[in-house]
Scaffold this motif. Structure first.
Motif, mmCIF file in Angstrom:
data_model
loop_
_atom_site.group_PDB
_atom_site.id
_atom_site.type_symbol
_atom_site.label_atom_id
_atom_site.label_comp_id
_atom_site.label_asym_id
_atom_site.label_seq_id
_atom_site.Cartn_x
_atom_site.Cartn_y
_atom_site.Cartn_z
ATOM 1 N N CYS A 1 0.819 -1.217 0.000
ATOM 2 C CA CYS A 1 0.000 0.000 0.000
ATOM 3 C C CYS A 1 0.851 1.265 0.000
ATOM 4 O O CYS A 1 0.312 2.367 -0.048
ATOM 5 C CB CYS A 1 -0.929 0.018 1.208
ATOM 6 S SG CYS A 1 -2.184 -1.266 1.133
ATOM 7 N N LEU A 2 2.164 1.129 0.062
ATOM 8 C CA LEU A 2 3.062 2.284 0.063
ATOM 9 C C LEU A 2 3.010 2.954 -1.306
ATOM 10 O O LEU A 2 3.291 2.330 -2.327
ATOM 11 C CB LEU A 2 4.492 1.841 0.375
ATOM 12 C CG LEU A 2 5.564 2.923 0.396
ATOM 13 C CD1 LEU A 2 5.323 3.891 1.537
ATOM 14 C CD2 LEU A 2 6.941 2.297 0.527
ATOM 15 N N LYS A 3 2.607 4.220 -1.316
ATOM 16 C CA LYS A 3 2.534 4.987 -2.563
ATOM 17 C C LYS A 3 3.631 6.040 -2.554
ATOM 18 O O LYS A 3 3.819 6.735 -1.559
ATOM 19 C CB LYS A 3 1.167 5.648 -2.692
ATOM 20 C CG LYS A 3 0.053 4.664 -2.858
ATOM 21 C CD LYS A 3 -1.268 5.376 -3.072
ATOM 22 C CE LYS A 3 -2.353 4.376 -3.350
ATOM 23 N NZ LYS A 3 -3.143 4.028 -2.210
ATOM 24 N N ILE A 4 4.349 6.139 -3.670
ATOM 25 C CA ILE A 4 5.456 7.081 -3.792
ATOM 26 C C ILE A 4 5.181 7.999 -4.962
ATOM 27 O O ILE A 4 4.842 7.533 -6.057
ATOM 28 C CB ILE A 4 6.794 6.333 -4.016
ATOM 29 C CG1 ILE A 4 7.035 5.323 -2.907
ATOM 30 C CG2 ILE A 4 7.942 7.331 -4.122
ATOM 31 C CD1 ILE A 4 8.157 4.351 -3.194
ATOM 32 N N ARG A 5 5.319 9.292 -4.717
ATOM 33 C CA ARG A 5 5.159 10.279 -5.796
ATOM 34 C C ARG A 5 6.372 11.187 -5.806
ATOM 35 O O ARG A 5 6.821 11.653 -4.765
ATOM 36 C CB ARG A 5 3.910 11.122 -5.570
ATOM 37 C CG ARG A 5 2.647 10.314 -5.769
ATOM 38 C CD ARG A 5 1.442 11.171 -5.809
ATOM 39 N NE ARG A 5 1.600 12.192 -6.850
ATOM 40 C CZ ARG A 5 0.683 13.073 -7.154
ATOM 41 N NH1 ARG A 5 -0.463 13.069 -6.526
ATOM 42 N NH2 ARG A 5 0.895 13.970 -8.087
ATOM 43 N N ASP A 6 6.880 11.431 -6.997
ATOM 44 C CA ASP A 6 8.005 12.349 -7.171
ATOM 45 C C ASP A 6 7.481 13.757 -7.396
ATOM 46 O O ASP A 6 6.426 13.942 -8.023
ATOM 47 C CB ASP A 6 8.851 11.942 -8.385
ATOM 48 C CG ASP A 6 9.536 10.601 -8.186
ATOM 49 O OD1 ASP A 6 9.910 10.295 -7.047
ATOM 50 O OD2 ASP A 6 9.677 9.864 -9.170
#
Length: 90
Positions: free
Chosen positions: A47-52
């Motif tokens: 569920c870890l969401k990463i956004r740059d």
């Protein structure tokens, strides 16, 4: 006029979101995972969401945990803010 009270959270609170903003890179991701494992063992890493950020200098990490109490949330916040990589915890 009375100040509005913050909404009460009923614990345990499933899918409690925590967002961490900081310097982009693997180090911040490792920090987020380590802190979550320490305070919310067995959290769902899928569920870890990463956004740059637009320029790639910063990243935001959103993770959902089962929050068990205010002490747990305070400890997570304190541990994440203790790192110079972290700019903000929401």
């Amino acid at each position: 006029m009375a100040e509005p009270k913050a909404p009460k959270i009923e614990f345990p609170c499933h899918d409690y979101p925590i967002k961490v903003l900081g310097d982009a890179g693997d180090e911040l991701q490792q920090l987020v995972i380590e802190v979550m494992e320490r305070h919310a063992p067995g959290f769902d890493q899928t569920c870890l969401k990463i956004r740059d950020s637009r320029n790639g200098r910063y990243q935001s990490f959103t993770v959902c945990i089962t929050a068990t109490g205010e002490d747990q949330l305070r400890a997570i916040n304190d541990d994440l803010r203790a790192s110079p990589l972290t700019k903000m915890v929401i």
